[in-house]
Write an enzyme that holds these catalytic residues in place. Sequence first.
Site, PDB file in Angstrom:
ATOM      1  N   CYS A 135      -6.056   0.605  -3.038  1.00  0.00           N
ATOM      2  CA  CYS A 135      -5.775  -0.668  -2.371  1.00  0.00           C
ATOM      3  C   CYS A 135      -4.335  -0.594  -1.873  1.00  0.00           C
ATOM      4  O   CYS A 135      -3.808   0.498  -1.684  1.00  0.00           O
ATOM      5  CB  CYS A 135      -6.012  -1.837  -3.323  1.00  0.00           C
ATOM      6  SG  CYS A 135      -4.993  -1.798  -4.810  1.00  0.00           S
ATOM      7  N   HIS A 156       0.403 -10.608  -1.413  1.00  0.00           N
ATOM      8  CA  HIS A 156      -0.874 -10.135  -1.951  1.00  0.00           C
ATOM      9  C   HIS A 156      -1.718 -11.344  -2.304  1.00  0.00           C
ATOM     10  O   HIS A 156      -1.371 -12.134  -3.183  1.00  0.00           O
ATOM     11  CB  HIS A 156      -0.646  -9.264  -3.188  1.00  0.00           C
ATOM     12  CG  HIS A 156      -1.826  -8.415  -3.561  1.00  0.00           C
ATOM     13  ND1 HIS A 156      -2.949  -8.939  -4.169  1.00  0.00           N
ATOM     14  CD2 HIS A 156      -2.078  -7.089  -3.387  1.00  0.00           C
ATOM     15  CE1 HIS A 156      -3.826  -7.966  -4.375  1.00  0.00           C
ATOM     16  NE2 HIS A 156      -3.323  -6.838  -3.904  1.00  0.00           N
TER      17      HIS A 156
END
Length: 653
Positions: free
Chosen positions: A30, A561
Amino acid sequence: MAKDNQNFESAAKQIVALVGKDNIISVTHCQTRLRFVVKDREKIDDKKLENVNLVKGVFFNGGQYQVIIGTGLVNKVYSEIEKIGIKSVSKEEQKEFIKENETGLKKVMRILSEIFIPIVPVIAATGLFLGVKGALFNPNVLALFGAKSSDIPVAFQQVVSVLTDTAFAFLPALIVWSTFRVFRGTPVIGIVIGLMMVSPILPNAYAVADPNSGVKALKAFGLIPIVGCQGSVLSAIAAGIIGAKLEHFFRKVMPNVVEQIFTPFMTMLTTFLIIILGIGPVLHWIELGMVGGIKAMIDLPLGIGGFIIGAAYPLMVLIGIHHTLIMIETSLLANTGFNALITLCAMYGFANLGSCLAFILRAKSEKAKSTAIGAMMSQSFGVSEPVLFGVLIRYNLRPLLMVLISSGFGAALLSMLHIRSNSYGLAVLPSYLMYIYSGHQLIFYALISVISFVLCFVLTSLFAIPKEILKKDENGAEEVLVEKRETVEDENLAFPVSGKVIALADVADPVFSSGMMGKGIAVIPTEGNVYAPVDGKLSVVAETGHAYGLVTEKGAEVLLHIGIDTVTLAGKGFSTKVTVGQTVKKGDLLGTFDIEAIKGAGLDPTVMILITNAQEFSDVVAADTSEAKVGELALFVEKEKKEYKEIEGTVLN
């Protein structure tokens, strides 16, 4: 640049060698970490991996071995890993691969976790309602105002009962709904089946069990007793599994012209009959036996059972099987109204706090001290992984042993005094709310939690402080793989989303809460738009829409995020409005995200705002505010240390 490539290649080779090339089933990444699926997690030496250049930390969760690298670097290391010939897959493929290859206890644990985690907030809220009711209706409290229970209007008592009784009265409906969701059935069919199981038309199971109630079971065919499924957790899970499987079957065999109506009809009819006339009563009998066994263990003399449970719980967390206890706790609550199990397990959290404090006060290593501070803040609100992986098992097993002893001792005292909560879902500091229903329960729980904390602090200080943290960190210059700027300047960042502000240490992901990815702040969002917090150039725009990185003109590297493990959604519910390399102004819309879709997938939507190159600045100071509003001050990044303690949450110009 050639030197940088060599460093990425070297890091990739070392990581693969330490994880074990033959041990790796697949790898993906990720924005912050490599995610390995491995055959044997125990073959990996965490300490050696953490010493690899570029690796900021390691963590095992959700069937994945995660190696934290950082934004802008992880993709480069991943590219080098692909060249080695390691099987790489998409994030969605890896998630499905993990599920398909799970067997035995791990599979059962995951399924139970996915079923009960969405229900936990409702049960926790109900526990708070019960606690408030217990406090308000307590005869001693009423006496302070010259009143008694009979003075409370009946209508008011009934309204309060709606708040306190509804969740447990319809608990099987919630469980069947959640089980249908996990097994990919139609959740609304599940909730209707669950409501049928507790229909007031059926004789109430609790009333039938009480010989003084005068309520008797119905008799099907003159032989089979029929009662409601009130309080039956196992029956609800079985109904959800059977119903979802039957729905899949009927959708395959039904002609298209009648499928939309007859599939729900046959699913509800068949499932209801199987549960009511067949396995429901048997499963409820088994469940009552299980609840009786747990109660008997807790009530063993001299607190022996309590000690075993309190000492075993940290080990269950360590190997990841503690979620299986949620089903037992739910059964205890549904059948007895109380949950003594979570009371005993809760001492683990307080023991962890004591261990962290010992590390903070004794450590000479600033790195170890910083890790312990972040872990302690996370543990205060129930997030134990940073303590477990960052403190207890990182250096040696002695700190963990002190936690086991302290947790077991506290749990033994609690079991001897018959202390028990009226809910679950709240841990450490918030857990006191589960005992306000009784002054006696609250006082003894609070006292013993402090004893567990102090005991672990003393034991850890005396016997479990590792020698390596008793000396200062070596001042060796680390190699920097990104272009070093000539200067950095002070920087202001605005909130990119609106919502409730929480400390980064309280985020339920140790990679962020421990500070591995940088310093910053977090927001539980109330709106699904994310805006640029500052002027800058976008260095990262995740394909899945869950992360954005930008570099400001003044030298700050910012990471936004959205959510925890939301990468597994593969972009579902996310939409990006910008591209990599684009220059943006503060307040420009970067993208959107669906908060309810994230929650519906059982994930946390918390948004992290991080300065990933915080080491290049003197300090990163968070705004002193509990409410985030887009455009208002979130972070101040200092080039040089200033003499002030806090920042007002004012609008940035």
